[in-house]
Write an enzyme that holds these catalytic residues in place. Structure first.
Site, PDB file in Angstrom:
ATOM      1  N   ASP A  51       0.824  -1.205   0.000  1.00  0.00           N
ATOM      2  CA  ASP A  51       0.000   0.000   0.000  1.00  0.00           C
ATOM      3  C   ASP A  51       0.861   1.259   0.000  1.00  0.00           C
ATOM      4  O   ASP A  51       2.069   1.209   0.240  1.00  0.00           O
ATOM      5  CB  ASP A  51      -0.900   0.010   1.231  1.00  0.00           C
TER       6      ASP A  51
ATOM      7  N   TYR B  93       6.820  -9.896   6.428  1.00  0.00           N
ATOM      8  CA  TYR B  93       6.796  -8.459   6.697  1.00  0.00           C
ATOM      9  C   TYR B  93       7.455  -8.189   8.049  1.00  0.00           C
ATOM     10  O   TYR B  93       7.375  -9.015   8.968  1.00  0.00           O
ATOM     11  CB  TYR B  93       5.355  -7.938   6.743  1.00  0.00           C
TER      12      TYR B  93
END
Length: 281
Positions: free
Chosen positions: A69, A128
């Site tokens: 994002d 992540y």
């Protein structure tokens, strides 16, 4: 969840007149609208496509392992492109593109692969990492790259939450409303908090999560919720109930994008094969 249930599309054969080039990319996400091309803002993939065009005079589609994002960074995004050019050696794309790309996008390596590799559909795991520093330890080099908090909550309590996330779960509670995936189940292989130090010796609270895939803003929702709940001394049992409730309204705040990094992509079927065995027990 068995890998056979991932429902990935069959790979299309690579055309005989094309080569497939795999690249690992790092980028400063704060400067872009995300990885995926947007109609009204610059995206990382779009910039790379423009520079490939400038380099070999071909229009290409750069396919990433997944989207990040706006504001989210990457250390190990993986992508591929199919090209007709036969003159440029695969390993030369990294240094050549780095001379054309802005400094906040770097190609870490490039290699030639065959049609059995697909940056998105042959991914086995995505990792992540999220980084927090206390306000009192923030330096001039941390802006937009590390999230800040007044004080760190209890590490043991954070890890009691993180441990509960391992395994296969429906993550509806921690999924943003814009997600369009038909299934909210995801496999989580690793989930833990650690205290580390930055290059200047300052404390850095880090969260690592690795799974087969993630839902829209899922990682940021998990991170922000765990931090908020730990500050409020929410018990691990309560956290387990919130996860199981499948009620988005019970999640905590969503962490800012600036602390999140797509850290590593795995294409090794053997790396987390143990998880498949556990799921069968």
């Amino acid at each position: 969840m068995a890998r056979s249930d991932w429902k990935r599309p069959d790979l299309e054969p690579l055309a005989s007149n094309l080569r497939r080039i795999r690249m690992t990319v790092s980028y400063h996400g704060s400067h872009y609208s995300g990885w995926q091309k947007q109609s009204n803002a610059k995206a990382v993939a779009e910039i790379i496509e423009e520079k490939v065009k400038e380099m070999i005079d071909e229009d290409v589609l750069v396919v990433g392992s997944g989207r990040t994002d706006s504001g989210v960074h990457a250390l190990g995004q993986v992508c591929h492109m199919d090209i007709a050019n036969t003159r440029v050696k695969a390993e030369k794309f990294a240094p050549a593109l780095n001379r054309l790309l802005p400094a906040d996008i770097r190609i870490l390596d490039s290699s030639e692969v065959d049609g059995t590799f697909h940056a998105r559909f042959t991914t086995m795991a995505r990792m992540y990492r999220y980084y927090y520093k206390r306000e009192c330890d923030m330096t001039a080099f941390d802006e937009q790259l590390v999230a800040k908090v007044k004080q760190f909550p209890d590490l043991g309590l954070l890890n009691s939450y993180a441990h509960l996330l391992q395994g296969t779960h429906d993550f509806t509670t921690f999924t943003a409303s814009g997600d369009i995936c038909p299934s909210r189940y995801r496999d989580i292989y690793e989930s833990y908090w650690r205290m580390e130090t930055d290059r200047f010796g300052n404390e850095l609270l880090t969260y690592t999560i690795c799974g087969n895939a993630f839902l829209y803003k899922m990682v940021r929702s998990l991170v922000g919720s765990m931090m908020e709940f730990a500050h409020k001394q929410v018990s691990a049992d309560e956290f387990a109930g919130i996860l199981a409730s499948l009620d988005r309204s019970r999640a905590g705040r969503t962490a800012s994008a600036c602390g999140l990094y797509l850290y590593r992509i795995s294409y090794d079927p053997a790396e987390y094969a143990w998880f498949e065995g556990e799921g069968d027990e």
